[in-house]
Design an enzyme around this catalytic site. Structure first.
Site, PDB file in Angstrom:
ATOM      1  CG  HIS A  93      -1.864   1.126   1.338  1.00 26.63           C
ATOM      2  ND1 HIS A  93      -1.486   2.371   1.808  1.00 26.63           N
ATOM      3  CD2 HIS A  93      -3.183   1.220   1.028  1.00 26.63           C
ATOM      4  CE1 HIS A  93      -2.534   3.173   1.805  1.00 26.63           C
ATOM      5  NE2 HIS A  93      -3.571   2.506   1.330  1.00 26.63           N
ATOM      6  CG  ASP A  94      -0.895   4.579  -0.929  1.00 29.42           C
ATOM      7  OD1 ASP A  94      -1.279   3.879  -1.883  1.00 29.42           O
ATOM      8  OD2 ASP A  94      -1.608   5.437  -0.393  1.00 29.42           O
TER       9      ASP A  94
ATOM     10  CE  LYS B 220      -4.959   3.843  -0.909  1.00 31.66           C
ATOM     11  NZ  LYS B 220      -4.589   5.178  -0.393  1.00 31.66           N
TER      12      LYS B 220
END
Length: 296
Positions: free
Chosen positions: A36-37, A123
């Site tokens: 995630h990110d 995202k």
């Protein structure tokens, strides 16, 4: 309105994890790993040579290599650079315009560069499930577990876990493979997820569970499943030789039990289970077929 400068803190360990409410087991045939990110823009907020980030990257790479070896899909989430005010929407009020157009800071950090068979997901909101096809990927792959690692724990990682939970996907929140603004924020995310929507777990626990996923196929596992299906509080309260039908184990509950075993590659028929419905006899049935499970 920009990201804060994040001071270093020690990564939580197994002893720092809260007590989980659920007893889910991560399964290589059901899981997807979400990184995630992990973009330069977000990692640049940490101090140079941050021990926290070194530990984070090391643990994410362990998760990634484990999943690669077992054929578990890997998805990276990444926010796009140079978003318009319309695209940012309310995020702009809290964080400004996000990743700038210049500098190529939207890239995943070099030590975690996606490989050709990995999925790179755009995202747009805190949760990785919003305004994209992540949920469709789970449905297409027939998977219903998500292993979450990355930054920031109490924002995107937490809300992704919450959204997964609400979509019927079991989240595994890897407590030593996420990082945050502060240790307090980090621990807050662990407490919330363990109490409300996920199982908190360590990198090593994920690795061991995936590598030895049938090791928990024991009599205690059977007893634990029976207790959960019947709604009991303490699995020790059910004797090995008690007739489970007399305790409320009806046909629907037996089918649920069969489904749980099927997820571990073990197929038992309703007739087999109904013939002698006790924990002892069910375990004997499993032992007789366990070699096939281990080969699977």
């Amino acid at each position: 309105m920009t990201l804060p400068t994040i001071k270093d803190y020690l990564m939580p360990t197994k002893n720092d994890l809260p007590t989980n409410k659920v007893k889910w087991n991560v399964d290589k045939k059901r899981a997807i790993l979400l990184i995630h990110d992990m973009q330069e823009y977000f990692i640049d907020a940490y101090e140079e040579d941050s021990l926290l980030i070194k530990t984070l990257v090391k643990n994410i790479n362990i998760l990634k290599s484990t999943c690669k070896e077992l054929g578990i899909p890997i998805i990276y989430s990444a926010q796009p650079e140079g978003q318009t005010s319309h695209q940012r929407a309310l995020l702009e009020d809290f964080w400004g315009m996000g990743i700038p157009q210049e500098g190529n800071k939207q890239r995943i950090i070099s030590s975690l560069t996606p490989e050709k068979d990995d999925i790179l997901l755009t995202k747009w909101r805190y949760s990785a499930f919003k305004k994209n096809d992540l949920l469709d990927i789970f449905k297409e792959q027939g998977r219903d577990q998500i292993i979450i690692c990355g930054v920031y724990a109490h924002i995107g990682c937490l809300l992704t876990a919450a959204d997964a939970f609400m979509e019927g996907i079991q989240p595994f929140f890897v407590g030593d493979a996420v990082a945050d603004f502060t240790l307090e924020d980090h621990k807050q995310s662990l407490i919330y997820t363990s109490n409300r929507c996920a199982k908190t777990i360590t990198t090593e626990q994920v690795k061991q569970a995936l590598s030895n996923e049938n090791d928990d196929l024991t009599k205690d596992y059977i007893r634990e499943q029976v207790v959960e299906i019947l709604g009991y509080n303490e699995f020790q309260s059910i004797n090995d030789n008690e007739n489970l039908f007399l305790l409320g184990m009806d046909s629907i509950r037996v089918m649920t039990f069969m489904g749980n075993l099927n997820k571990k590659g073990l197929n038992l028929s309703f007739v087999e289970l109904a013939k002698e419905p006790t924990i002892h006899n069910w375990w004997e049935l499993i032992v007789s077929k366990k070699d096939k499970v281990l080969q699977w």
